[in-house]
Motif scaffolding. Structure first.
Motif, PDB file in Angstrom:
ATOM      1  N   ALA A 150       0.856  -1.184   0.000  1.00 36.52           N
ATOM      2  CA  ALA A 150       0.000   0.000   0.000  1.00 36.52           C
ATOM      3  C   ALA A 150       0.893   1.235   0.000  1.00 36.52           C
ATOM      4  CB  ALA A 150      -0.907  -0.002   1.219  1.00 36.52           C
ATOM      5  N   GLY A 151       0.703   2.089  -0.967  1.00 40.35           N
ATOM      6  CA  GLY A 151       1.536   3.283  -1.061  1.00 40.35           C
ATOM      7  C   GLY A 151       2.469   3.265  -2.257  1.00 40.35           C
ATOM      8  N   LYS A 166      -0.903  16.684  -3.759  1.00 44.52           N
ATOM      9  CA  LYS A 166      -1.201  16.212  -2.405  1.00 44.52           C
ATOM     10  C   LYS A 166      -2.591  15.564  -2.336  1.00 44.52           C
ATOM     11  CE  LYS A 166      -0.923  17.762   2.352  1.00 44.52           C
ATOM     12  NZ  LYS A 166      -1.013  18.919   3.238  1.00 44.52           N
ATOM     13  N   ASN A 167      -3.577  16.242  -2.927  1.00 38.77           N
ATOM     14  CA  ASN A 167      -4.940  15.701  -2.933  1.00 38.77           C
ATOM     15  C   ASN A 167      -4.989  14.325  -3.603  1.00 38.77           C
ATOM     16  OD1 ASN A 167      -5.881  18.057  -1.743  1.00 38.77           O
ATOM     17  ND2 ASN A 167      -6.557  18.966  -3.660  1.00 38.77           N
ATOM     18  N   ILE A 168      -4.342  14.218  -4.756  1.00 40.82           N
ATOM     19  CA  ILE A 168      -4.356  12.968  -5.527  1.00 40.82           C
ATOM     20  C   ILE A 168      -3.671  11.845  -4.741  1.00 40.82           C
ATOM     21  CG2 ILE A 168      -3.455  11.854  -7.636  1.00 40.82           C
ATOM     22  CD1 ILE A 168      -3.708  14.789  -8.906  1.00 40.82           C
ATOM     23  N   VAL A 169      -2.541  12.183  -4.131  1.00 39.76           N
ATOM     24  CA  VAL A 169      -1.768  11.168  -3.395  1.00 39.76           C
ATOM     25  C   VAL A 169      -2.554  10.664  -2.176  1.00 39.76           C
ATOM     26  CG1 VAL A 169       0.320  10.803  -2.000  1.00 39.76           C
ATOM     27  CG2 VAL A 169       0.489  11.909  -4.231  1.00 39.76           C
ATOM     28  N   ILE A 170      -3.217  11.570  -1.472  1.00 34.37           N
ATOM     29  CA  ILE A 170      -4.037  11.165  -0.318  1.00 34.37           C
ATOM     30  C   ILE A 170      -5.153  10.224  -0.776  1.00 34.37           C
ATOM     31  CG2 ILE A 170      -5.734  11.967   1.401  1.00 34.37           C
ATOM     32  CD1 ILE A 170      -3.989  14.554   1.663  1.00 34.37           C
ATOM     33  N   ALA A 171      -5.863  10.622  -1.824  1.00 29.53           N
ATOM     34  CA  ALA A 171      -6.998   9.819  -2.305  1.00 29.53           C
ATOM     35  C   ALA A 171      -6.530   8.451  -2.798  1.00 29.53           C
ATOM     36  CB  ALA A 171      -7.737  10.566  -3.414  1.00 29.53           C
ATOM     37  N   LEU A 172      -5.449   8.433  -3.572  1.00 26.44           N
ATOM     38  CA  LEU A 172      -4.974   7.161  -4.118  1.00 26.44           C
ATOM     39  C   LEU A 172      -4.434   6.253  -3.010  1.00 26.44           C
ATOM     40  CD1 LEU A 172      -4.386   5.181  -6.362  1.00 26.44           C
ATOM     41  CD2 LEU A 172      -2.374   6.541  -6.995  1.00 26.44           C
ATOM     42  N   TYR A 173      -3.745   6.844  -2.053  1.00 28.77           N
ATOM     43  CA  TYR A 173      -3.235   6.033  -0.938  1.00 28.77           C
ATOM     44  C   TYR A 173      -4.393   5.350  -0.201  1.00 28.77           C
ATOM     45  CZ  TYR A 173      -1.013   4.526   3.336  1.00 28.77           C
ATOM     46  OH  TYR A 173      -0.586   3.751   4.388  1.00 28.77           O
ATOM     47  N   GLU A 174      -5.437   6.104   0.106  1.00 27.50           N
ATOM     48  CA  GLU A 174      -6.602   5.530   0.800  1.00 27.50           C
ATOM     49  C   GLU A 174      -7.239   4.415  -0.030  1.00 27.50           C
ATOM     50  OE1 GLU A 174      -7.469   5.818   3.771  1.00 27.50           O
ATOM     51  OE2 GLU A 174      -6.646   7.724   4.483  1.00 27.50           O
ATOM     52  N   ALA A 175      -7.288   4.622  -1.346  1.00 31.16           N
ATOM     53  CA  ALA A 175      -7.904   3.612  -2.216  1.00 31.16           C
ATOM     54  C   ALA A 175      -7.034   2.348  -2.284  1.00 31.16           C
ATOM     55  CB  ALA A 175      -8.123   4.204  -3.609  1.00 31.16           C
TER      56      ALA A 175
END
Ligand SMILES: Nc1ncnc2c1ncn2[C@@H]1O[C@H](COP(=O)(O)OP(=O)(O)O)[C@@H](O)[C@H]1O
Ligand SMILES: [Mg+2]
Length: 136
Positions: A15-16, A37-46
């Protein structure tokens, strides 16, 4: 540009990986830091959701000059009630997953907050498809 990743359920070391690779590419493309930052947060959670809740999954990323589209599909138990799953704090994460520091029930709400478009479709017993779009 297209990128693609595979994830195995249960393997939290993976994950990550997709989010850090996508971060690198977006930096090279000169996308602004807040959007990255927004994209990385969302993709990490997914990514974490596939690892925590599904058996295996695929991530397909498409980047053009206006936007990034990320499609995550998994084979897994699916989500019986998406409206409920979207609520802050709702989680079915196992004790084991919670002990590893995941399962706060904030993943899907955070994906919603950090993307311009989010679409989630799921079939119980089959799997889940999550599509997210961020405009540059
Ligand atoms: N890919 C998935 N497959 C199956 N269930 C999922 C998936 N993603 C999310 N869920 C369900 O939605 C709930 C809420 O997800 P989320 O907000 O990310 O919280 P958390 O992952 O911390 O439990 C999860 O607990 C799980 O029941
Ligand atoms: Mg989650």
């Amino acid at each position: 540009m297209r990128l693609s990743f595979k994830i195995e359920g249960g393997d939290f070391t993976q994950a990550g990986q997709a989010s850090s690779e996508v971060k690198k590419v977006l930096k090279q493309l000169g996308i602004d830091a807040k959007t990255i930052k927004n994209i990385v947060i969302a993709l990490y959670e997914a990514e974490v959701n596939i690892v925590a809740h599904a058996y295996r999954g695929t991530i397909d990323v498409e980047i053009d000059d206006k936007k990034i589209t990320i499609r995550l599909t998994d084979e897994g138990p699916g989500i019986p009630d998406i409206e409920m799953a979207m609520k802050e704090g709702f989680s079915t994460a196992s004790k084991k997953v919670r002990e590893m520091g995941f399962g706060a029930g904030m993943g899907l709400p955070n994906i919603k907050k950090n993307t311009d478009l989010m679409d989630i479709k799921s079939t119980v017993g089959v799997g889940t498809e999550l599509i997210m779009v961020n405009y540059f």
